[in-house]
Design a protein around this motif. Structure first.
Motif, PDB file in Angstrom:
ATOM      1  N   TYR A  43     -39.933 -61.421  -0.853  1.00  0.00           N
ATOM      2  CA  TYR A  43     -39.729 -60.273   0.040  1.00  0.00           C
ATOM      3  C   TYR A  43     -41.023 -59.813   0.699  1.00  0.00           C
ATOM      4  N   LYS A  44     -42.143 -59.945   0.002  1.00  0.00           N
ATOM      5  CA  LYS A  44     -43.417 -59.581   0.631  1.00  0.00           C
ATOM      6  C   LYS A  44     -43.775 -60.555   1.747  1.00  0.00           C
ATOM      7  N   THR A  69     -35.952 -51.555  -1.402  1.00  0.00           N
ATOM      8  CA  THR A  69     -36.592 -51.933  -0.134  1.00  0.00           C
ATOM      9  C   THR A  69     -38.103 -52.028  -0.280  1.00  0.00           C
ATOM     10  N   TYR A  70     -38.660 -53.025   0.391  1.00  0.00           N
ATOM     11  CA  TYR A  70     -40.110 -53.174   0.483  1.00  0.00           C
ATOM     12  C   TYR A  70     -40.521 -52.862   1.906  1.00  0.00           C
ATOM     13  N   ASN A  82     -39.450 -53.642   7.099  1.00  0.00           N
ATOM     14  CA  ASN A  82     -38.900 -53.463   5.762  1.00  0.00           C
ATOM     15  C   ASN A  82     -37.926 -54.584   5.460  1.00  0.00           C
ATOM     16  N   GLU A 130     -40.629 -61.026  -5.782  1.00  0.00           N
ATOM     17  CA  GLU A 130     -41.639 -60.191  -5.118  1.00  0.00           C
ATOM     18  C   GLU A 130     -42.373 -60.992  -4.049  1.00  0.00           C
ATOM     19  N   THR A 163     -35.009 -55.935  -1.229  1.00  0.00           N
ATOM     20  CA  THR A 163     -35.623 -56.666  -2.341  1.00  0.00           C
ATOM     21  C   THR A 163     -34.607 -57.354  -3.250  1.00  0.00           C
ATOM     22  N   GLU A 204     -48.447 -50.509   2.044  1.00  0.00           N
ATOM     23  CA  GLU A 204     -47.156 -51.015   1.614  1.00  0.00           C
ATOM     24  C   GLU A 204     -46.521 -50.006   0.671  1.00  0.00           C
ATOM     25  N   HIS A 205     -45.199 -50.064   0.585  1.00  0.00           N
ATOM     26  CA  HIS A 205     -44.470 -49.139  -0.286  1.00  0.00           C
ATOM     27  C   HIS A 205     -43.182 -49.820  -0.738  1.00  0.00           C
ATOM     28  N   THR A 206     -42.873 -49.692  -2.002  1.00  0.00           N
ATOM     29  CA  THR A 206     -41.666 -50.297  -2.547  1.00  0.00           C
ATOM     30  C   THR A 206     -40.787 -49.219  -3.163  1.00  0.00           C
TER      31      THR A 206
END
Length: 142
Positions: A54-55, A123-124, A43, A51, A46, A117-119
């Motif tokens: 952070y990814k 937090t990513y 994790n 985007e 963000t 994935e989950h945002t």
């Protein structure tokens, strides 16, 4: 009648959706237990990042985590020789030692896949996996 439905919607349903946001996936709290795979869950905050930033950061960390679980192939070769030369006046000794070693790993982990994935607001989260059997086949070809 229609006004009362709209009023009901905005006074009850909308606040409930704010109070009970979408729940997080199970893998955030508990890693999957499928032993067929190497798993990596990471994790990244963000805030202050795009985007893409952070990814990319989370994905790179996950791949690094998987690579740390994989045995690194090490090969080496050593050769040692000793020679003695002697003449009538003087004895000369010469010792030579040579060593060659190398370490290798696959920079791009072939077969690794992003599982989910989950945002959230701050937090990513990302989870990657690598099939152990597929990795073994890839290493035989390496």
């Amino acid at each position: 009648m229609t006004r009362s439905k709209i009023y009901y919607f905005f006074t009850l349903i909308v606040p409930l959706s704010v109070l009970f946001p979408q729940s997080s996936p199970d893998w955030i709290d508990k890693m999957p237990s499928d032993e067929k795979y190497f798993w990596a869950r990471e994790n990244v905050g963000t805030r202050g990042l795009t985007e893409e930033e952070y990814k990319s950061k989370a994905n790179n960390q996950a791949l690094k985590t998987i690579s740390m679980q994989i045995r690194i192939t090490v090969s080496g070769q050593a050769r040692s020789s000793f020679s003695e030369t002697m003449d009538e006046t003087d004895a000369t000794f010469q010792e030579i030692f040579e060593q060659e070693s190398s370490t290798s790993t696959i920079a791009d982990i072939q077969g690794a896949e992003k599982y989910d994935e989950h945002t959230t607001a701050t937090t990513y989260w990302v989870i990657w996996r690598l099939d152990k059997d597929l990795h073994e086949k890839n290493m035989e070809n390496f």
